[in-house]
Design a protein around this motif. Structure first.
Motif, mmCIF file in Angstrom:
data_model
loop_
_atom_site.group_PDB
_atom_site.id
_atom_site.type_symbol
_atom_site.label_atom_id
_atom_site.label_comp_id
_atom_site.label_asym_id
_atom_site.label_seq_id
_atom_site.Cartn_x
_atom_site.Cartn_y
_atom_site.Cartn_z
ATOM 1 N N MET A 105 0.450 -1.472 -0.078
ATOM 2 C CA MET A 105 0.151 0.148 0.141
ATOM 3 C C MET A 105 0.788 1.327 0.407
ATOM 4 N N SER A 106 0.932 2.436 -0.686
ATOM 5 C CA SER A 106 1.631 3.139 -0.701
ATOM 6 C C SER A 106 1.095 4.235 0.343
ATOM 7 N N GLU A 107 1.883 5.493 0.213
ATOM 8 C CA GLU A 107 1.677 5.968 1.574
ATOM 9 C C GLU A 107 0.726 6.543 1.757
ATOM 10 N N ARG A 108 0.586 7.268 0.193
ATOM 11 C CA ARG A 108 -0.544 8.451 -0.319
ATOM 12 C C ARG A 108 -1.764 7.213 0.205
ATOM 13 N N ASP A 109 -2.191 6.037 0.020
ATOM 14 C CA ASP A 109 -3.051 5.351 0.559
ATOM 15 C C ASP A 109 -3.301 4.932 2.045
ATOM 16 N N GLN A 110 -2.170 4.994 2.462
ATOM 17 C CA GLN A 110 -2.156 4.823 3.691
ATOM 18 C C GLN A 110 -2.783 6.185 4.374
ATOM 19 N N LEU A 111 -2.379 7.325 4.099
ATOM 20 C CA LEU A 111 -2.629 8.346 4.458
ATOM 21 C C LEU A 111 -4.099 8.530 4.401
ATOM 22 N N LEU A 112 -4.398 8.304 3.090
ATOM 23 C CA LEU A 112 -6.085 8.545 3.040
ATOM 24 C C LEU A 112 -7.203 7.135 4.449
ATOM 25 N N LYS A 113 -6.697 6.209 4.311
ATOM 26 C CA LYS A 113 -7.217 5.318 5.153
ATOM 27 C C LYS A 113 -7.226 6.321 5.966
ATOM 28 N N GLN A 114 -6.243 6.083 6.835
ATOM 29 C CA GLN A 114 -5.432 7.277 8.903
ATOM 30 C C GLN A 114 -6.825 8.167 8.463
ATOM 31 N N ILE A 115 -7.073 9.151 7.653
ATOM 32 C CA ILE A 115 -7.455 9.820 7.421
ATOM 33 C C ILE A 115 -9.606 9.072 7.586
ATOM 34 N N GLN A 116 -9.990 8.157 6.946
ATOM 35 C CA GLN A 116 -11.110 7.664 7.458
ATOM 36 C C GLN A 116 -11.179 6.820 8.431
ATOM 37 N N MET A 117 -10.264 6.531 8.979
ATOM 38 C CA MET A 117 -10.171 6.299 10.132
ATOM 39 C C MET A 117 -10.824 6.963 11.420
ATOM 40 N N TYR A 118 -10.267 8.300 11.610
ATOM 41 C CA TYR A 118 -10.322 9.616 12.188
ATOM 42 C C TYR A 118 -11.921 10.272 12.238
ATOM 43 N N GLU A 119 -12.414 10.022 10.453
ATOM 44 C CA GLU A 119 -13.352 10.861 10.037
ATOM 45 C C GLU A 119 -14.641 9.554 11.113
ATOM 46 N N PHE A 120 -14.523 8.247 10.653
ATOM 47 C CA PHE A 120 -15.043 7.537 11.162
ATOM 48 C C PHE A 120 -15.504 8.002 12.660
ATOM 49 N N ALA A 121 -13.895 8.166 13.181
ATOM 50 C CA ALA A 121 -14.271 7.664 15.277
ATOM 51 C C ALA A 121 -15.003 9.017 15.331
ATOM 52 N N LEU A 122 -14.723 10.549 14.851
ATOM 53 C CA LEU A 122 -15.095 11.400 14.880
ATOM 54 C C LEU A 122 -17.012 11.285 15.081
ATOM 55 N N THR A 123 -17.164 10.795 13.659
ATOM 56 C CA THR A 123 -18.361 10.405 12.936
ATOM 57 C C THR A 123 -19.216 10.020 14.641
ATOM 58 N N ASP A 124 -18.450 8.344 15.226
ATOM 59 C CA ASP A 124 -19.316 7.591 16.211
ATOM 60 C C ASP A 124 -19.156 8.716 17.660
ATOM 61 N N VAL A 125 -17.959 9.323 17.747
ATOM 62 C CA VAL A 125 -18.000 10.013 19.406
ATOM 63 C C VAL A 125 -19.341 11.679 18.976
ATOM 64 N N GLY A 126 -18.812 11.703 17.985
ATOM 65 C CA GLY A 126 -20.125 12.575 17.712
ATOM 66 C C GLY A 126 -21.362 12.014 17.971
ATOM 67 N N LEU A 127 -21.853 11.170 17.383
ATOM 68 C CA LEU A 127 -23.185 10.431 17.618
ATOM 69 C C LEU A 127 -23.514 10.349 18.931
ATOM 70 N N TYR A 128 -22.500 9.968 19.951
ATOM 71 C CA TYR A 128 -22.674 9.474 21.534
ATOM 72 C C TYR A 128 -22.220 10.512 21.748
ATOM 73 N N LEU A 129 -22.202 12.132 21.807
ATOM 74 C CA LEU A 129 -21.827 13.465 22.898
ATOM 75 C C LEU A 129 -23.225 13.554 21.761
ATOM 76 N N ASP A 130 -24.146 13.087 21.284
ATOM 77 C CA ASP A 130 -25.203 13.836 21.222
ATOM 78 C C ASP A 130 -26.526 13.985 22.196
ATOM 79 N N SER A 131 -26.194 12.878 22.529
ATOM 80 C CA SER A 131 -26.901 12.124 23.844
ATOM 81 C C SER A 131 -26.334 12.104 25.230
#
Length: 83
Positions: free
Chosen positions: A1-27
């Motif tokens: 996996m290229s560095e670009r692909d790894q960095l993009l995957k990392q960004i996607q993981m961070y976005e998932f974590a932020l969305t998930d915790v954001g839903l929790y913070l809603d309540s």
């Protein structure tokens, strides 16, 4: 996996974590642990986005930073696979 692909995957993981915790913070808007988690991953996401955009160009069209040229069209878009 290229560095670009790894960095993009990392960004996607961070976005998932932020969305998930954001839903929790809603309540649970005063949960200190969730707020700290959100802040940590928001910072990591910001750093990863800045790194990606510095190396590979905008990841979203609103990431264009050149007032003289629409750089969004220069490189393959993040969802396009390179040959």
């Amino acid at each position: 996996m290229s560095e670009r692909d790894q960095l993009l995957k990392q960004i996607q993981m961070y976005e998932f974590a932020l969305t998930d915790v954001g839903l929790y913070l809603d309540s649970h808007p005063t949960c200190k642990n969730a707020l700290a988690y959100f802040e940590k991953y928001q910072h990591l996401h910001h750093e990863a986005m800045e790194r990606y955009q510095a190396l590979y160009g905008p990841i979203h069209m609103h990431g264009n930073k050149n007032s003289n040229y629409w750089t969004w069209v220069n490189n393959p878009w993040p969802w396009e696979l390179e040959a």
